[in-house]
Design a protein around this motif. Sequence first.
Motif, PDB file in Angstrom:
ATOM      1  N   VAL A   1       0.831  -1.212   0.000  1.00  0.00           N
ATOM      2  CA  VAL A   1       0.000   0.000   0.000  1.00  0.00           C
ATOM      3  C   VAL A   1       0.863   1.258   0.000  1.00  0.00           C
ATOM      4  O   VAL A   1       0.619   2.200  -0.763  1.00  0.00           O
ATOM      5  N   SER A   2       1.901   1.281   0.843  1.00  0.00           N
ATOM      6  CA  SER A   2       2.759   2.467   0.934  1.00  0.00           C
ATOM      7  C   SER A   2       3.568   2.672  -0.338  1.00  0.00           C
ATOM      8  O   SER A   2       3.833   3.806  -0.750  1.00  0.00           O
ATOM      9  N   HIS A   3       3.955   1.577  -0.991  1.00  0.00           N
ATOM     10  CA  HIS A   3       4.711   1.676  -2.253  1.00  0.00           C
ATOM     11  C   HIS A   3       3.861   2.287  -3.364  1.00  0.00           C
ATOM     12  O   HIS A   3       4.383   2.987  -4.238  1.00  0.00           O
ATOM     13  N   GLN A   4       2.548   2.023  -3.302  1.00  0.00           N
ATOM     14  CA  GLN A   4       1.639   2.549  -4.314  1.00  0.00           C
ATOM     15  C   GLN A   4       1.141   3.960  -3.976  1.00  0.00           C
ATOM     16  O   GLN A   4       0.448   4.575  -4.780  1.00  0.00           O
ATOM     17  N   SER A   5       1.480   4.446  -2.794  1.00  0.00           N
ATOM     18  CA  SER A   5       0.991   5.749  -2.334  1.00  0.00           C
ATOM     19  C   SER A   5       2.052   6.831  -2.514  1.00  0.00           C
ATOM     20  O   SER A   5       3.126   6.589  -3.057  1.00  0.00           O
ATOM     21  N   CYS A   6       1.744   8.024  -1.993  1.00  0.00           N
ATOM     22  CA  CYS A   6       2.651   9.161  -2.131  1.00  0.00           C
ATOM     23  C   CYS A   6       3.848   9.031  -1.185  1.00  0.00           C
ATOM     24  O   CYS A   6       3.885   8.182  -0.298  1.00  0.00           O
TER      25      CYS A   6
ATOM     26  N   ARG B   1       4.716   6.890   2.510  1.00  0.00           N
ATOM     27  CA  ARG B   1       5.863   5.979   2.607  1.00  0.00           C
ATOM     28  C   ARG B   1       6.766   6.372   3.779  1.00  0.00           C
ATOM     29  O   ARG B   1       7.277   5.514   4.503  1.00  0.00           O
ATOM     30  N   LYS B   2       6.947   7.690   3.959  1.00  0.00           N
ATOM     31  CA  LYS B   2       7.776   8.171   5.064  1.00  0.00           C
ATOM     32  C   LYS B   2       7.129   7.841   6.412  1.00  0.00           C
ATOM     33  O   LYS B   2       7.821   7.396   7.351  1.00  0.00           O
ATOM     34  N   LYS B   3       5.815   8.030   6.516  1.00  0.00           N
ATOM     35  CA  LYS B   3       5.086   7.726   7.744  1.00  0.00           C
ATOM     36  C   LYS B   3       5.173   6.229   8.063  1.00  0.00           C
ATOM     37  O   LYS B   3       5.386   5.838   9.226  1.00  0.00           O
ATOM     38  N   ALA B   4       5.035   5.412   7.029  1.00  0.00           N
ATOM     39  CA  ALA B   4       5.109   3.959   7.224  1.00  0.00           C
ATOM     40  C   ALA B   4       6.489   3.545   7.714  1.00  0.00           C
ATOM     41  O   ALA B   4       6.627   2.709   8.618  1.00  0.00           O
ATOM     42  N   ALA B   5       7.534   4.142   7.142  1.00  0.00           N
ATOM     43  CA  ALA B   5       8.902   3.815   7.547  1.00  0.00           C
ATOM     44  C   ALA B   5       9.175   4.241   8.990  1.00  0.00           C
ATOM     45  O   ALA B   5       9.785   3.506   9.768  1.00  0.00           O
ATOM     46  N   GLU B   6       8.704   5.432   9.374  1.00  0.00           N
ATOM     47  CA  GLU B   6       8.943   5.961  10.724  1.00  0.00           C
ATOM     48  C   GLU B   6       8.282   5.117  11.802  1.00  0.00           C
ATOM     49  O   GLU B   6       8.845   4.921  12.878  1.00  0.00           O
ATOM     50  N   THR B   7       7.083   4.624  11.533  1.00  0.00           N
ATOM     51  CA  THR B   7       6.332   3.888  12.557  1.00  0.00           C
ATOM     52  C   THR B   7       6.602   2.381  12.524  1.00  0.00           C
ATOM     53  O   THR B   7       6.518   1.723  13.560  1.00  0.00           O
ATOM     54  N   CYS B   8       6.936   1.840  11.358  1.00  0.00           N
ATOM     55  CA  CYS B   8       7.105   0.385  11.237  1.00  0.00           C
ATOM     56  C   CYS B   8       8.543  -0.083  11.490  1.00  0.00           C
ATOM     57  O   CYS B   8       8.754  -1.199  11.965  1.00  0.00           O
ATOM     58  N   LEU B   9       9.517   0.772  11.165  1.00  0.00           N
ATOM     59  CA  LEU B   9      10.914   0.372  11.313  1.00  0.00           C
ATOM     60  C   LEU B   9      11.270  -0.032  12.741  1.00  0.00           C
ATOM     61  O   LEU B   9      11.927  -1.062  12.944  1.00  0.00           O
ATOM     62  N   PRO B  10      10.876   0.742  13.785  1.00  0.00           N
ATOM     63  CA  PRO B  10      11.206   0.315  15.151  1.00  0.00           C
ATOM     64  C   PRO B  10      10.670  -1.068  15.497  1.00  0.00           C
ATOM     65  O   PRO B  10      11.354  -1.870  16.129  1.00  0.00           O
ATOM     66  N   HIS B  11       9.421  -1.352  15.070  1.00  0.00           N
ATOM     67  CA  HIS B  11       8.830  -2.655  15.368  1.00  0.00           C
ATOM     68  C   HIS B  11       9.597  -3.781  14.682  1.00  0.00           C
ATOM     69  O   HIS B  11       9.819  -4.844  15.273  1.00  0.00           O
ATOM     70  N   LEU B  12      10.004  -3.554  13.443  1.00  0.00           N
ATOM     71  CA  LEU B  12      10.752  -4.573  12.705  1.00  0.00           C
ATOM     72  C   LEU B  12      12.118  -4.830  13.334  1.00  0.00           C
ATOM     73  O   LEU B  12      12.570  -5.978  13.416  1.00  0.00           O
ATOM     74  N   LEU B  13      12.785  -3.770  13.789  1.00  0.00           N
ATOM     75  CA  LEU B  13      14.096  -3.928  14.437  1.00  0.00           C
ATOM     76  C   LEU B  13      13.976  -4.749  15.718  1.00  0.00           C
ATOM     77  O   LEU B  13      14.794  -5.633  15.981  1.00  0.00           O
ATOM     78  N   VAL B  14      12.952  -4.456  16.524  1.00  0.00           N
ATOM     79  CA  VAL B  14      12.731  -5.201  17.769  1.00  0.00           C
ATOM     80  C   VAL B  14      12.374  -6.654  17.462  1.00  0.00           C
ATOM     81  O   VAL B  14      12.835  -7.581  18.141  1.00  0.00           O
ATOM     82  N   LEU B  15      11.553  -6.874  16.420  1.00  0.00           N
ATOM     83  CA  LEU B  15      11.169  -8.232  16.028  1.00  0.00           C
ATOM     84  C   LEU B  15      12.385  -9.045  15.605  1.00  0.00           C
ATOM     85  O   LEU B  15      12.553 -10.203  16.017  1.00  0.00           O
ATOM     86  N   ILE B  16      13.260  -8.462  14.794  1.00  0.00           N
ATOM     87  CA  ILE B  16      14.470  -9.161  14.337  1.00  0.00           C
ATOM     88  C   ILE B  16      15.358  -9.514  15.526  1.00  0.00           C
ATOM     89  O   ILE B  16      15.897 -10.626  15.624  1.00  0.00           O
ATOM     90  N   SER B  17      15.496  -8.558  16.460  1.00  0.00           N
ATOM     91  CA  SER B  17      16.305  -8.792  17.658  1.00  0.00           C
ATOM     92  C   SER B  17      15.746  -9.950  18.474  1.00  0.00           C
ATOM     93  O   SER B  17      16.495 -10.826  18.926  1.00  0.00           O
ATOM     94  N   ALA B  18      14.425  -9.986  18.664  1.00  0.00           N
ATOM     95  CA  ALA B  18      13.794 -11.057  19.443  1.00  0.00           C
ATOM     96  C   ALA B  18      13.916 -12.402  18.728  1.00  0.00           C
ATOM     97  O   ALA B  18      14.179 -13.426  19.365  1.00  0.00           O
ATOM     98  N   CYS B  19      13.766 -12.394  17.408  1.00  0.00           N
ATOM     99  CA  CYS B  19      13.828 -13.637  16.635  1.00  0.00           C
ATOM    100  C   CYS B  19      15.206 -14.288  16.699  1.00  0.00           C
ATOM    101  O   CYS B  19      15.324 -15.514  16.773  1.00  0.00           O
ATOM    102  N   LEU B  20      16.260 -13.466  16.673  1.00  0.00           N
ATOM    103  CA  LEU B  20      17.622 -13.998  16.731  1.00  0.00           C
ATOM    104  C   LEU B  20      17.833 -14.819  17.997  1.00  0.00           C
ATOM    105  O   LEU B  20      18.426 -15.895  17.965  1.00  0.00           O
ATOM    106  N   PHE B  21      17.332 -14.299  19.122  1.00  0.00           N
ATOM    107  CA  PHE B  21      17.494 -15.025  20.371  1.00  0.00           C
ATOM    108  C   PHE B  21      16.653 -16.294  20.391  1.00  0.00           C
ATOM    109  O   PHE B  21      17.122 -17.365  20.788  1.00  0.00           O
ATOM    110  N   TYR B  22      15.382 -16.211  19.968  1.00  0.00           N
ATOM    111  CA  TYR B  22      14.501 -17.372  20.096  1.00  0.00           C
ATOM    112  C   TYR B  22      14.893 -18.512  19.164  1.00  0.00           C
ATOM    113  O   TYR B  22      14.660 -19.678  19.478  1.00  0.00           O
ATOM    114  N   VAL B  23      15.486 -18.193  18.021  1.00  0.00           N
ATOM    115  CA  VAL B  23      16.024 -19.247  17.153  1.00  0.00           C
ATOM    116  C   VAL B  23      17.125 -19.999  17.895  1.00  0.00           C
ATOM    117  O   VAL B  23      17.182 -21.238  17.887  1.00  0.00           O
ATOM    118  N   TYR B  24      18.001 -19.247  18.565  1.00  0.00           N
ATOM    119  CA  TYR B  24      19.073 -19.846  19.361  1.00  0.00           C
ATOM    120  C   TYR B  24      18.498 -20.640  20.530  1.00  0.00           C
ATOM    121  O   TYR B  24      18.919 -21.768  20.803  1.00  0.00           O
TER     122      TYR B  24
END
Length: 303
Positions: free
Chosen positions: A207-212, A216-239
């Motif tokens: 949706v953001s790619h097809q929008s203005c 896209r900037k709003k999506a990046a600002e709000t979603c990036l922190p969640h993705l970073l935390v998710l990646i951090s949590a996933c690394l540990f739980y895989v281990y």
Amino acid sequence: FEFIRLCQFALQSIQEFSYVLNQICNCIILYLICIHKNLHEPMYIFTAALLLNCVLYTTTIYPKFLIDFLSEKQIISYSASCLFQFFMFYTLGGSEFLLLAAMAYDRYVAICKPLQYQIIMRKTTVSISLVIAWLVPGCHMAVLAIASTEAKLCDFKIKGIFCNNAVYTLQCQRSRLITIFGVVTLLDLVILPMLFIVFTYTKIFIVSHQSCKEIRKKAAETCLPHLLVLISACLFYVYDVSIARVELDFPKTVRIIMTLQIVLYHPLFNPFVYGLKMKEISKHLKGLLSQAKFITSCLFILT
């Protein structure tokens, strides 16, 4: 001998400092979200819940960890302390994934269905999401903890600094209930929330790619922190899953690095990500720091 004592003192100081720093950073962000009405929105409420998880998470690990570090022998009772630590650790871990899934859904509605946001993300929806995020993992882990109390132990030395999945390696034979329900717990608390998060962020990306550019900037600002935390949590739980479920024998160096991630890096990661990457929280944080600097200057002048 003096050098060894000096190293132990330095490590102890680092651990105590990191624990205090973690609690202060998380509590500051929690305080900002509580006192500022413009932060009383679903996205920030879920963020506050996630940071509260971090405070409880480190409190579950650190005090016992510091006591063990200062003791000649590291001893913990299996039924009372160890399984309670096991229960709290994975309850809060499962809660983190469910909260991240709730945050992903909130961002999906805000970006993909903005006109329906107020209707969908009501206070009732947020309250139900928070109850599910804390209650469901607690019920799952209660079953595993109770089942583990009945298990016969053949080993009394745990590989690690706290009671995680490694408690299963102490048991003579893992019961069928623990094996089956452990897989169900992994599916409910980790895999399904992760798949839901991937699905929602894929929709957001499309949706953001097809929008203005602004969206896209709003999506990046709000979603990036969640993705970073998710990646951090996933690394540990895989281990973590690899230790008990796949029964891989990691080298000691890898264990130490991953333990440092659990104890030092991951709990401190959340407040820094949300404090610096989320615009509104960052703005209030700068204002709080400015006030603190002003008060410090006044006190310095008066003295």
